[in-house]
Design a protein around this motif. Structure first.
Motif, PDB file in Angstrom:
ATOM      1  N   LEU A 179       0.826  -1.208   0.000  1.00 29.21           N
ATOM      2  CA  LEU A 179       0.000   0.000   0.000  1.00 29.21           C
ATOM      3  C   LEU A 179       0.861   1.259   0.000  1.00 29.21           C
ATOM      4  O   LEU A 179       0.494   2.268  -0.615  1.00 29.21           O
ATOM      5  CB  LEU A 179      -0.923  -0.015   1.215  1.00 29.21           C
ATOM      6  CG  LEU A 179      -2.089  -1.008   1.144  1.00 29.21           C
ATOM      7  CD1 LEU A 179      -2.787  -1.116   2.490  1.00 29.21           C
ATOM      8  CD2 LEU A 179      -3.079  -0.599   0.057  1.00 29.21           C
ATOM      9  N   PRO A 191      -4.298   4.981   0.392  1.00 28.59           N
ATOM     10  CA  PRO A 191      -3.379   3.839   0.518  1.00 28.59           C
ATOM     11  C   PRO A 191      -2.314   4.045   1.593  1.00 28.59           C
ATOM     12  O   PRO A 191      -1.908   3.085   2.249  1.00 28.59           O
ATOM     13  CB  PRO A 191      -2.745   3.735  -0.881  1.00 28.59           C
ATOM     14  CG  PRO A 191      -3.700   4.420  -1.786  1.00 28.59           C
ATOM     15  CD  PRO A 191      -4.301   5.521  -0.982  1.00 28.59           C
ATOM     16  N   GLY A 194      -3.924   3.234   4.780  1.00 26.66           N
ATOM     17  CA  GLY A 194      -4.057   1.776   4.854  1.00 26.66           C
ATOM     18  C   GLY A 194      -2.748   1.107   5.209  1.00 26.66           C
ATOM     19  O   GLY A 194      -2.712   0.136   5.974  1.00 26.66           O
ATOM     20  N   SER A 195      -1.648   1.629   4.667  1.00 24.71           N
ATOM     21  CA  SER A 195      -0.332   1.092   5.012  1.00 24.71           C
ATOM     22  C   SER A 195      -0.052   1.265   6.496  1.00 24.71           C
ATOM     23  O   SER A 195       0.431   0.339   7.169  1.00 24.71           O
ATOM     24  CB  SER A 195       0.750   1.806   4.190  1.00 24.71           C
ATOM     25  OG  SER A 195       2.040   1.411   4.596  1.00 24.71           O
ATOM     26  N   CYS A 198      -2.009  -1.265   8.506  1.00 23.26           N
ATOM     27  CA  CYS A 198      -1.414  -2.605   8.406  1.00 23.26           C
ATOM     28  C   CYS A 198      -0.227  -2.759   9.350  1.00 23.26           C
ATOM     29  O   CYS A 198      -0.096  -3.765  10.060  1.00 23.26           O
ATOM     30  CB  CYS A 198      -0.983  -2.887   6.967  1.00 23.26           C
ATOM     31  SG  CYS A 198      -2.328  -3.305   5.849  1.00 23.26           S
ATOM     32  N   SER A 246      -3.860   2.449  15.461  1.00 30.19           N
ATOM     33  CA  SER A 246      -3.940   1.014  15.160  1.00 30.19           C
ATOM     34  C   SER A 246      -2.899   0.211  15.932  1.00 30.19           C
ATOM     35  O   SER A 246      -3.049  -1.002  16.092  1.00 30.19           O
ATOM     36  CB  SER A 246      -3.759   0.776  13.657  1.00 30.19           C
ATOM     37  OG  SER A 246      -2.531   1.311  13.187  1.00 30.19           O
TER      38      SER A 246
END
Length: 756
Positions: A179, A191, A194-195, A198, A246
């Protein structure tokens, strides 16, 4: 715009070199060749066979298996990652991977396949994502080669057949890298966010290990993105927020729960998640340390992966697991960057090389120099970087080799020669194993390199086809060694090196405790059986040989109870085999974790033999004693308290009931204090405690053990063998040493009336 399956047109990477024109009949650059998708599917099928064949016969890690099972019985245990459904102590990792396996087992029932299904799916997903990412930067051929290298990496095959969290960790990190490259290429924020998510979830899988590749991701985006510096700074700030949220949501949630209302966080020194982050699963892994500092003192990791140092990846323990293609990947990285020349700052070929090269270098240095606990299977995180560089950089070298520039005509052959020579060295280390293989690799590689040198000025026709055959032969020779190693866990071609706590692939090549050749994690063969002895620094493996004259937790003289074998599984099949270096294929119950209906609260298929989960060496008489404990649990929350988590995990899987691990996985946790023990007994939540047989802290917490031991012996009543009908027959299969050890292990009964 391009589709998700087609790469961007490959740019001219240097003003003095350009790739040759497409061959006649080749598809246009914006269309995938017809072989691309079938090749990917074939690689995925091959990987699925390697990861899933005979999976029920593999030894899983009972430490994590017990936590997954407990999570199916208690949502609180599922959230915290507790070892037991009573929520006394957690495993020594954050719970994200356990959560995934736990949800699968809640839906499908508890068993080997139900637990491992998401692990195998994650492994296949990693291959798919890496293929797509390499394809966009280097083309379809590079993507297929990268996917094949990743699928055949020996240690990756071994860990993908195990329930350790590393498979999920690698998926999340590769997804984050993919990403990040997309965000760099497309100049889009989503993206990039999103990276960050992750990598944050990777942190919640194995904490700071999930961050190792982050500097490379940051550098690539900062340098290669086409956005202005101010916009990039804003995007990176937003990504940092996403990363923090996260990463730290679980630790924050844990810290908000009062200590008395949550389990002790295993591996920490104070029972909290933040200490686990910075200590045991943080700097302690790299710097070592005492107590819970990554599982041992400085240099302790050498008992599993050899002595720390720049050449560690090539030693007898790790060489056959990960190092086969590292030299070629290094050559491809340097040459690829040189070939990019004065390409624009936003060139995605160079960006991809920097990212995967940074991935490889950062992981290599971290694992090579780590002074704390270092298991061979950690190196599976190196595999995506090696695979991407072999695929992408290898194709760049091939194009340069055919490009007519004499300066590059020797690089690809030289890289292949180095690869072939190193493969021969690794194969010759495995004395007596497939002795025909290394000469075959040498001959095929030599013929292939000669063919490349002789046929290099090839345009098309027969000469080009012969050149292509030479290249294919070189690839086969380069992958033959790792493929042979990779096949061993699934097909048992090397004696089965699948100890659940320390999975490895391939034959014995030495390495001492915990390494290949040790019979699994430090095990050794005796009378044709794995005697279950496990190594470890300061008790890293319960039942392991502690250092400094300490008595290891889980067994006097380091012996696991009968049936524990290398995985620490409850009694079922003991170690099988009878040849040196063979780690028996234990399972749970009758050697596996089948599904089915549970009876009497016991997990389905866990077996009636209650064997040995007592860590302190109850030996072969355990079935009668455990039956007695179940019958006289008398409403207590926990069946018994034992010294360490591996022993407790065995009992949890055998009985389906919560069991207390007083001192955690390493034997160093202060989860059980005298005040806590008195409270549990007074409230009727615990009646039985095991003492003796070597059980107890292995990390310098012996004063706590002494205090608890004295109190239990003073206030408790020892359970006599006559109470549960133990006979010499019940100890059949246990040798004299185990029987003697059993006599030194005592279970005490305590009732509320015993607490003054």
């Amino acid at each position: 715009m391009t589709s998700a399956t087609d790469p961007l047109p490959h740019p001219t990477v240097s003003p003095d070199w350009a790739p040759p024109a497409p061959a006649a009949g080749a598809p246009p650059p914006d269309r995938a060749p017809r072989w691309s998708l079938p090749a990917l599917l074939a690689i995925l099928v091959l990987a699925a066979v390697l990861y899933g064949w005979n999976l029920s016969g593999s030894s899983l890690n009972s430490f994590y298996s017990a936590a997954v099972y407990s999570g199916t019985k208690s949502w609180e245990a599922w959230f915290f990652g507790s070892l037991d459904a009573g929520n006394f102590i957690t495993v020594d990792k954050p719970p994200f991977a356990l959560m995934i396996m736990g949800l699968s087992c809640r839906v499908l029932g508890f068993g080997t396949w139900q637990m491992m299904l998401p692990e195998v799916a994650a492994a296949l997903g990693t291959i798919w994502i890496l293929h797509a990412t390499v394809k966009r930067a280097f083309g379809h051929a590079a993507a297929a080669l990268a996917a094949l290298v990743l699928a055949l990496t020996p240690i990756t095959v071994a860990i993908n057949r195990d329930n350790n969290p590393d498979t999920v960790l690698v998926l999340l990190m590769v997804g984050g890298a993919a990403l990040a490259l997309r965000a760099t290429r497309d100049d889009r924020l989503l993206p990039l966010l999103g990276s960050a998510v992750c990598f944050g979830l990777a942190f919640n899988t194995k904490m700071l290990q999930g961050y190792i590749a982050l500097p490379a991701v940051f550098a690539v985006y900062l340098y290669a993105s086409g956005l202005g510096w101010r916009k990039k700074a804003v995007n990176l700030a937003l990504a940092a927020v996403a990363l923090a949220v996260s990463s730290f949501w679980w630790a924050t949630a844990v810290s908000l729960v009062p200590a008395d209302d949550r389990p002790y966080i295993g591996g920490s020194t104070d029972g909290g998640a933040w200490d686990l982050i910075m200590g045991y699963n943080g700097l302690g892994r790299v710097l070592g340390g005492e107590g819970n500092g990554g599982g041992g003192g400085a240099g302790a990791g050498g008992t599993f992966a050899g002595t720390a140092g720049i050449g560690r990846m090539f030693n007898d323990v790790l060489g056959g697991q990960i190092s086969w293609l590292i030299p070629f990947a290094g050559i491809a990285l340097v040459a690829g960057l040189a070939l990019c020349g004065r390409a624009p700052r936003t060139d995605m070929t160079r960006a991809a090389l920097v990212l995967w090269g940074g991935w490889l270098v950062l992981h290599y240095l971290t694992f090579a120099m780590a002074e704390g606990t270092m298991h061979p299977y950690y190196t599976t995180a190196l595999a995506p970087g090696v695979a991407a560089l072999c695929g992408g950089g290898g194709v760049m070298l091939w194009r340069a080799f055919r490009g007519g520039d004499a300066r590059w005509s020797w690089v690809l052959p030289a890289g292949l020669v180095v690869t072939g020579v190193w493969a021969i060295v690794l194969l010759r280390r495995a004395t007596g194993w497939n002795t025909w293989l290394w000469p075959a690799v040498g001959v095929v590689m030599a013929l292939a390199v000669v063919g490349l040198a002789v046929l290099r000025p090839a345009g098309s026709g027969t000469r080009f086809r012969l050149l292509a055959v030479s290249l294919a032969a070189a690839i086969v020779a380069a992958l033959a060694g790792p493929a042979a190693y990779a096949a061993s866990p699934a097909f048992g071609s090397a004696g089965g090196m699948m100890g659940g706590t320390n999975p490895t692939a391939g034959p014995s090549t030495g390495g001492g405790m915990g390494g290949p050749g040790g019979g699994g994690p430090g095990g050794r063969m005796r009378d044709g059986r794995e005697d279950g002895r496990q190594g470890g620094a300061n008790g890293e493996f319960p039942g392991g040989g502690a250092q400094g004259g300490q008595t290891p937790p889980g067994g006097d003289d380091g012996a696991l109870p009968q049936g524990g074998g290398t995985s620490g599984a409850p009694s079922g099949q003991g170690g099988q085999g009878g040849q040196s270096g063979q780690s028996g294929q234990q399972g749970y119950g009758n050697g596996e974790l089948p599904g089915g209906d549970a009876q009497g609260g016991t997990p389905a298929g866990m077996g009636a033999g209650m064997g040995a989960g007592m860590g302190g060496g109850m030996g072969g008489a355990d079935s009668a004693l455990v039956s007695y404990l179940e019958k006289h649990q008398d409403g207590a929350t926990w069946l018994i308290a034992v010294s360490n988590s591996q022993s407790a995990g065995q009992l949890i899987l055998s009985t389906g009931r919560p069991v207390i691990s007083m001192f955690g996985f390493t034997g160093s946790d202060g989860a059980m204090t005298l005040a806590r023990l008195e409270e549990l007994v007074k409230n009727g939540e615990l009646h039985y405690i095991q003492l003796g047989g070597g059980g107890g802290p292995g990390g310098g917490n012996n004063s706590l053990l002494t205090e608890i031991t004295a109190w239990v012996q003073k206030n408790g009543t020892a359970v006599k063998e006559s109470a549960y009908g133990a006979t010499s027959a019940s100890s059949s299969g246990a040798d004299a040493s185990s029987a003697a050890q059993s006599s030194r292990s005592t279970v005490y009964r305590l009732d509320p009336s015993d607490v003054s």
